[in-house]
Scaffold this motif. Sequence first.
Motif, PDB file in Angstrom:
ATOM      1  N   ILE A 121      32.060   5.945  16.569  1.00 30.26           N
ATOM      2  CA  ILE A 121      33.500   5.672  16.522  1.00 30.26           C
ATOM      3  C   ILE A 121      34.207   6.943  16.036  1.00 30.26           C
ATOM      4  O   ILE A 121      33.615   7.735  15.285  1.00 30.26           O
ATOM      5  N   PRO A 122      35.463   7.157  16.451  1.00 33.18           N
ATOM      6  CA  PRO A 122      36.148   8.403  16.094  1.00 33.18           C
ATOM      7  C   PRO A 122      36.171   8.720  14.596  1.00 33.18           C
ATOM      8  O   PRO A 122      36.056   9.875  14.201  1.00 33.18           O
ATOM      9  N   ARG A 168      42.447  -0.372  12.588  1.00 31.38           N
ATOM     10  CA  ARG A 168      42.361   0.740  13.538  1.00 31.38           C
ATOM     11  C   ARG A 168      42.052   2.072  12.880  1.00 31.38           C
ATOM     12  O   ARG A 168      42.067   3.105  13.551  1.00 31.38           O
ATOM     13  N   VAL A 169      41.752   2.067  11.595  1.00 32.12           N
ATOM     14  CA  VAL A 169      41.334   3.332  10.982  1.00 32.12           C
ATOM     15  C   VAL A 169      40.072   3.846  11.682  1.00 32.12           C
ATOM     16  O   VAL A 169      39.815   5.036  11.722  1.00 32.12           O
ATOM     17  N   MET A 170      39.293   2.927  12.280  1.00 36.14           N
ATOM     18  CA  MET A 170      38.064   3.348  12.964  1.00 36.14           C
ATOM     19  C   MET A 170      38.322   4.259  14.165  1.00 36.14           C
ATOM     20  O   MET A 170      37.449   4.988  14.604  1.00 36.14           O
ATOM     21  N   GLU A 171      39.564   4.215  14.670  1.00 39.28           N
ATOM     22  CA  GLU A 171      39.880   4.923  15.907  1.00 39.28           C
ATOM     23  C   GLU A 171      40.423   6.320  15.698  1.00 39.28           C
ATOM     24  O   GLU A 171      40.663   7.048  16.651  1.00 39.28           O
ATOM     25  N   GLY A 172      40.696   6.653  14.432  1.00 44.36           N
ATOM     26  CA  GLY A 172      41.372   7.919  14.185  1.00 44.36           C
ATOM     27  C   GLY A 172      40.503   8.895  13.427  1.00 44.36           C
ATOM     28  O   GLY A 172      39.279   8.734  13.335  1.00 44.36           O
ATOM     29  N   ALA A 173      41.181   9.906  12.856  1.00 44.81           N
ATOM     30  CA  ALA A 173      40.445  10.948  12.150  1.00 44.81           C
ATOM     31  C   ALA A 173      40.661  10.855  10.647  1.00 44.81           C
ATOM     32  O   ALA A 173      40.366  11.787   9.920  1.00 44.81           O
ATOM     33  N   GLY A 174      41.229   9.715  10.191  1.00 46.63           N
ATOM     34  CA  GLY A 174      41.347   9.521   8.755  1.00 46.63           C
ATOM     35  C   GLY A 174      42.702   9.861   8.188  1.00 46.63           C
ATOM     36  O   GLY A 174      43.724   9.757   8.867  1.00 46.63           O
ATOM     37  N   GLU A 175      42.700  10.319   6.929  1.00 43.66           N
ATOM     38  CA  GLU A 175      43.954  10.369   6.172  1.00 43.66           C
ATOM     39  C   GLU A 175      44.644  11.724   6.146  1.00 43.66           C
ATOM     40  O   GLU A 175      45.751  11.830   5.627  1.00 43.66           O
ATOM     41  N   ASP A 176      44.005  12.749   6.661  1.00 41.72           N
ATOM     42  CA  ASP A 176      44.559  14.082   6.427  1.00 41.72           C
ATOM     43  C   ASP A 176      45.150  14.730   7.683  1.00 41.72           C
ATOM     44  O   ASP A 176      44.478  14.838   8.706  1.00 41.72           O
ATOM     45  N   PRO A 177      46.402  15.230   7.590  1.00 44.91           N
ATOM     46  CA  PRO A 177      47.024  15.814   8.783  1.00 44.91           C
ATOM     47  C   PRO A 177      46.404  17.142   9.244  1.00 44.91           C
ATOM     48  O   PRO A 177      46.443  17.449  10.431  1.00 44.91           O
ATOM     49  N   GLN A 504      34.521  -6.081  13.663  1.00 43.05           N
ATOM     50  CA  GLN A 504      35.235  -6.470  12.442  1.00 43.05           C
ATOM     51  C   GLN A 504      36.328  -5.460  12.084  1.00 43.05           C
ATOM     52  O   GLN A 504      37.192  -5.728  11.259  1.00 43.05           O
ATOM     53  N   SER A 505      36.255  -4.297  12.706  1.00 42.65           N
ATOM     54  CA  SER A 505      37.352  -3.340  12.574  1.00 42.65           C
ATOM     55  C   SER A 505      37.874  -3.078  13.985  1.00 42.65           C
ATOM     56  O   SER A 505      37.255  -3.478  14.956  1.00 42.65           O
ATOM     57  N   GLY A 506      38.998  -2.379  14.084  1.00 36.81           N
ATOM     58  CA  GLY A 506      39.596  -2.147  15.397  1.00 36.81           C
ATOM     59  C   GLY A 506      40.932  -2.852  15.495  1.00 36.81           C
ATOM     60  O   GLY A 506      41.460  -3.380  14.507  1.00 36.81           O
ATOM     61  N   GLU A 507      41.482  -2.842  16.727  1.00 40.52           N
ATOM     62  CA  GLU A 507      42.827  -3.406  16.908  1.00 40.52           C
ATOM     63  C   GLU A 507      42.872  -4.893  16.560  1.00 40.52           C
ATOM     64  O   GLU A 507      41.993  -5.667  16.952  1.00 40.52           O
ATOM     65  N   GLY A 508      43.897  -5.281  15.813  1.00 43.61           N
ATOM     66  CA  GLY A 508      44.071  -6.685  15.452  1.00 43.61           C
ATOM     67  C   GLY A 508      43.047  -7.157  14.423  1.00 43.61           C
ATOM     68  O   GLY A 508      42.932  -8.356  14.174  1.00 43.61           O
ATOM     69  N   ARG A 542      35.437   1.181   8.631  1.00 43.25           N
ATOM     70  CA  ARG A 542      36.518   1.533   7.690  1.00 43.25           C
ATOM     71  C   ARG A 542      35.892   1.723   6.310  1.00 43.25           C
ATOM     72  O   ARG A 542      34.766   1.279   6.076  1.00 43.25           O
ATOM     73  N   PRO A 543      36.588   2.384   5.389  1.00 40.71           N
ATOM     74  CA  PRO A 543      36.085   2.437   4.020  1.00 40.71           C
ATOM     75  C   PRO A 543      35.922   1.020   3.466  1.00 40.71           C
ATOM     76  O   PRO A 543      36.743   0.141   3.740  1.00 40.71           O
ATOM     77  N   LEU A 544      34.870   0.790   2.717  1.00 42.82           N
ATOM     78  CA  LEU A 544      34.635  -0.521   2.105  1.00 42.82           C
ATOM     79  C   LEU A 544      34.669  -0.364   0.592  1.00 42.82           C
ATOM     80  O   LEU A 544      34.548   0.753   0.070  1.00 42.82           O
ATOM     81  N   ILE A 545      34.776  -1.485  -0.099  1.00 41.34           N
ATOM     82  CA  ILE A 545      34.717  -1.448  -1.560  1.00 41.34           C
ATOM     83  C   ILE A 545      33.277  -1.672  -1.981  1.00 41.34           C
ATOM     84  O   ILE A 545      32.664  -2.692  -1.638  1.00 41.34           O
ATOM     85  N   LEU A 546      32.717  -0.713  -2.689  1.00 37.90           N
ATOM     86  CA  LEU A 546      31.272  -0.682  -2.919  1.00 37.90           C
ATOM     87  C   LEU A 546      30.926  -0.461  -4.389  1.00 37.90           C
ATOM     88  O   LEU A 546      29.900   0.147  -4.706  1.00 37.90           O
ATOM     89  N   ASN A 547      31.794  -0.944  -5.299  1.00 37.18           N
ATOM     90  CA  ASN A 547      31.596  -0.613  -6.718  1.00 37.18           C
ATOM     91  C   ASN A 547      30.229  -1.048  -7.244  1.00 37.18           C
ATOM     92  O   ASN A 547      29.535  -0.284  -7.901  1.00 37.18           O
ATOM     93  N   TRP A 548      29.854  -2.293  -6.929  1.00 31.78           N
ATOM     94  CA  TRP A 548      28.576  -2.793  -7.458  1.00 31.78           C
ATOM     95  C   TRP A 548      27.423  -1.953  -6.902  1.00 31.78           C
ATOM     96  O   TRP A 548      26.533  -1.528  -7.649  1.00 31.78           O
ATOM     97  N   ALA A 549      27.465  -1.714  -5.623  1.00 35.32           N
ATOM     98  CA  ALA A 549      26.393  -0.938  -4.990  1.00 35.32           C
ATOM     99  C   ALA A 549      26.327   0.463  -5.596  1.00 35.32           C
ATOM    100  O   ALA A 549      25.250   0.978  -5.921  1.00 35.32           O
ATOM    101  N   ASP A 550      27.480   1.069  -5.797  1.00 28.39           N
ATOM    102  CA  ASP A 550      27.487   2.432  -6.344  1.00 28.39           C
ATOM    103  C   ASP A 550      26.886   2.457  -7.746  1.00 28.39           C
ATOM    104  O   ASP A 550      26.200   3.400  -8.128  1.00 28.39           O
ATOM    105  N   GLU A 551      27.131   1.391  -8.492  1.00 25.18           N
ATOM    106  CA  GLU A 551      26.618   1.355  -9.861  1.00 25.18           C
ATOM    107  C   GLU A 551      25.104   1.091  -9.899  1.00 25.18           C
ATOM    108  O   GLU A 551      24.390   1.640 -10.726  1.00 25.18           O
TER     109      GLU A 551
END
Length: 756
Positions: A121-122, A168-177, A504-508, A542-551
Motif C-alpha cells: 500500500i502507498p 485513507r491514510v493507507m493511500e498516501g505518503a503520510g503526514e509530511d509535505p 479495514q482501512s481505505g475509503e469509507g 494505518r498507525p495503530l495504538i500499541l502501548n501494551w505491546a510496546d511495553e
Amino acid sequence: MKKLFLFVFFVHLNNLFAQQLDPAIESKVNALIDQMTIEEKIGQMNQYNGFWNVTGPTPKEGDAAEKFQNLASGLVGSMLNVRGVEEVREVQKIAVEQTRLGIPLIIGFDLIHGYKTVSPIPLAESASWDLESIKRSAELAAKEAAAAGINWTFAPMVDITRDARWGRVMEGAGEDPFLGSQIAIARVKGFQGEDLSLPGTIAACAKHFAGYGFAEAGRDYNTVDIGLNTLHNMVLPPFKAAADAGVRTFMNSFNDLNGIPSTADRYLQRDILKKDWNFNGFVVSDWGSIREMIDHGYAKDRKHAGELALKGGSDMDMESLIYIEHLKSLLEEGKVKVSEINDAVRRILRVKFELGLFEDPYRYCNETREQLVTGSKEIVEGALDMAKKSIVLLKNHDKLLPLKKKDQKIALIGPLAADKNSPLGNWRIAAENESAISLLEGMKNYKGNELIYEQGVRLINKIPAGFHEEVDINEDDYSGIEAAVRAAENSDIVIMVLGEYGFQSGEGRSRAHIDLPGLQQDLLEAVYEVNKNIVLVLMNGRPLILNWADEHIPAILESWHLGSQSGHAIAQVLYGDYNPSGKLPMSFPRSEGQLPIYYNQKSTGRPGANGGDNGSVFWSHYGDEKNSPLYPFGFGLSYTTFSYSDIQLSNDIMNDGEDIIASVIVKNTGNKTGKEVVQLYLKDHYASAVRPTRELKGFELVELKPGESKKIEFKINRQLLSFYNALGVWEAEKGDFTVFIGTDSNTKRKASFVLN
Ligand code: BGC
C-alpha cells in the motif's frame, strides 16, 4: 524590482518546463474542436463507470443500456473500471467505430498499488523513503496495467494526513509535505515515464484536490476547515510538486474546504492550479462529487450543481451524469460559456493525443502483450523488492531478531498469519482474491526450524460474495485461543501476526478506535502469559495504538499490507536475509485522544518548561496522556546501529545568494550491512506567521558496511527556508534557524545559523 522580475521570470520558466505545450498537438486539438458539435464536446467531459465493476455507489438500474447508447452516440469521453484487453477493446471499438468523429476513450482505473501483481500500500512504500524504488514500483504497475488496456491511473493520492482514524491514510505518503512532495514526484514520473506515448506508460492523477486528508475527526467525507497557512504550507506542496513534475490530470475531492465543495472551488482549481501553476492537463471530479454538492447544501439541484462545477474548474464529470444532462441548456441560458466548455475539452483531448490514442486507439489492447506482461518475473520481483524495503522495525529488545535459522521451535500465531487476502490491502481491484503469499507460506521456505501454526482468533466472512471478499476479525469467539497458547508454551519463539484485515482501512473505513481489532489483544496477552519471546508482526493500513505491546513485547515489526509478495518479504526480514531500513511516514499515537498528531506542530505560547511539566498545569498538555507519540515520524530501527558526528555548518550566517552546507558523518557501528535514512530538519525561530517546531527539509538513504562511515551533506538555501507567510507570499524571512540532523524527527543533534 529587478529581483522581483527575475523571480517571476524563473517561476514562469519553471512552469513552462513543467507543463510545456506541444504545438503539433495543440493544432490537432484545435482542428478537432472546430469540427465538434456542442453535444460531442460535452460528451468528452462525461465519464462513465464500466459495467463490470464499481468503486462507488452502484448506478441505478437501467443505466447500463443508456450508457451503451450514449457511448455509441459519441457522448462519452472516458470510462473507468473497464479493464483487461477484451473489455477495453469492446468499449473502445464502439467509441472509435460507431461515433461520428471516432474520438477514442481514455480508460481510467484506480491503480493505487499495483494491478494484478499487488505492491505494498502507498503508506507502506512511503516508509521506505527510497524514491528510486517508489518510482520503479509505479513504473512496473503502469507497465502491467497498460498491458491490460488501461491508460490513466487515479494515482498518486498526495493528501497529507495527520489523523490515523481516517481510513485513507493507507493511500498516501503520510503526514509530511516535504516527504510527500518527493514521493509524489517519484510516483508521477514512474507512472508517466519520459514519454506518455510509449507502450508501458500511463497518465497519472494527483488527488484529491484539496484538503481531503484533513477530514474533521478523521471521519471520511467530513468537512475540512483549515486556514490559508495550513493549506499552502502543508496541503498544497505535494500537489504543486506533482504539477511541476508534469502530472497530466488532477482529481478534486468530496469534502468542502472552508465551506466550498472542492468540486466547485474556483480559488483552488482555476486560480491556483490552472493559473498560478500553469497546469494544462484536465481535472476530473471525484465519483459523483458534482451531484453531491446538492447534499452538501451548496447546489439547488442537479443543473445548478453542473453550473457550479464547470465554473469552478471541473473539466470531467465522473459518474454524476450531470454534464451530459444539463451543460447544453446551461449554455443556451447563458449560465456557462462556450469558452469554458472548449477549455475543458481542449485539456481532455490534449491528454488523449499525448497518450497516442489518436494514432492507435488500440495501442493498449494487445492480448499477447497482456499475457506476457501480467505477473511477469520482472513485476513480481519488483513487488518483492518494494515489500522488503517498506518494512519498519519498531522494537528489537535484546536482539531477538533476526531469528536463528536452525533448531528452533517456532509457533506462528494469529488471524492474519495464513491469510492470503489481507496483505493485498484495500484498492486492489484487479488482483485475484487469495493471491498474496501469506507469512505462513513465506516461513515455510526456511526449513531448518520446526514451525507450528495456530490461528488463535478466527476471521469471519462479512460479505460472502461479490466485489470484494470481506472478512472481520472475531470479536466474541475465544475458542481458538487455548490451542494458540498451547502452541506457544512448547515453542522457543512465537511470531504473532496481528493487525487489520485488508479492507479495514481505505475509503469509507474510518475507525474511532484504532487499537488491535477483535480479540487480538486478548490473544496477545494470553500467549504472553506462557511465552515472552514474542515477535509481533503487524499488518495494517494505518498507525495503530500499541502501548501494551510496546511495553511488553520484545520485538515489533511493522509490515503494513505489503501486497502479493508479503509473506516472502516478511520472512526474509525475520530471518535476517534482508536488514530492515524503513522509517515511519506517520506518527503512531498513544491514544485516539491525541489525534490529530504530527511532528511538525506549530509552537504554542505555552510549550511547558523544558518541554515538560514544570509542576503547573498551565501549559499545553493532557492531564492523562503524554504529548509525544509512541513512535515518532521518521522512526525505524535496523539490525545494525549507526552513530552520528556533530553537525558541521559551512557558515553560521547566510547572506543573500549564499547557501549553507550542513554535514554529518554517519558510521555503521554494528556488525551487519545496513541502510539508514539520514534526516534533516529545520526550525525557523520567529516569523510573520507562527512556524512549526521543526520541519523535514532533506533526507538521504545511505547503505553502509560494518565499520564504514560516510559524510552526508545537505545544501540549505533560501528556497528551502521559504514558506507561505502572513502576507500570502512564499519567501524566506530573516532570522534565527536551527538545523537538526539525525535518525528520526526527535533528533536533538543541532547547530544554528542566521539568515541575513
Ligand atoms: C475515490 C477516488 C477514486 C474514485 C474512482 C472515489 O470514491 O474517492 O479516489 O479514484 O472513487 O474509483
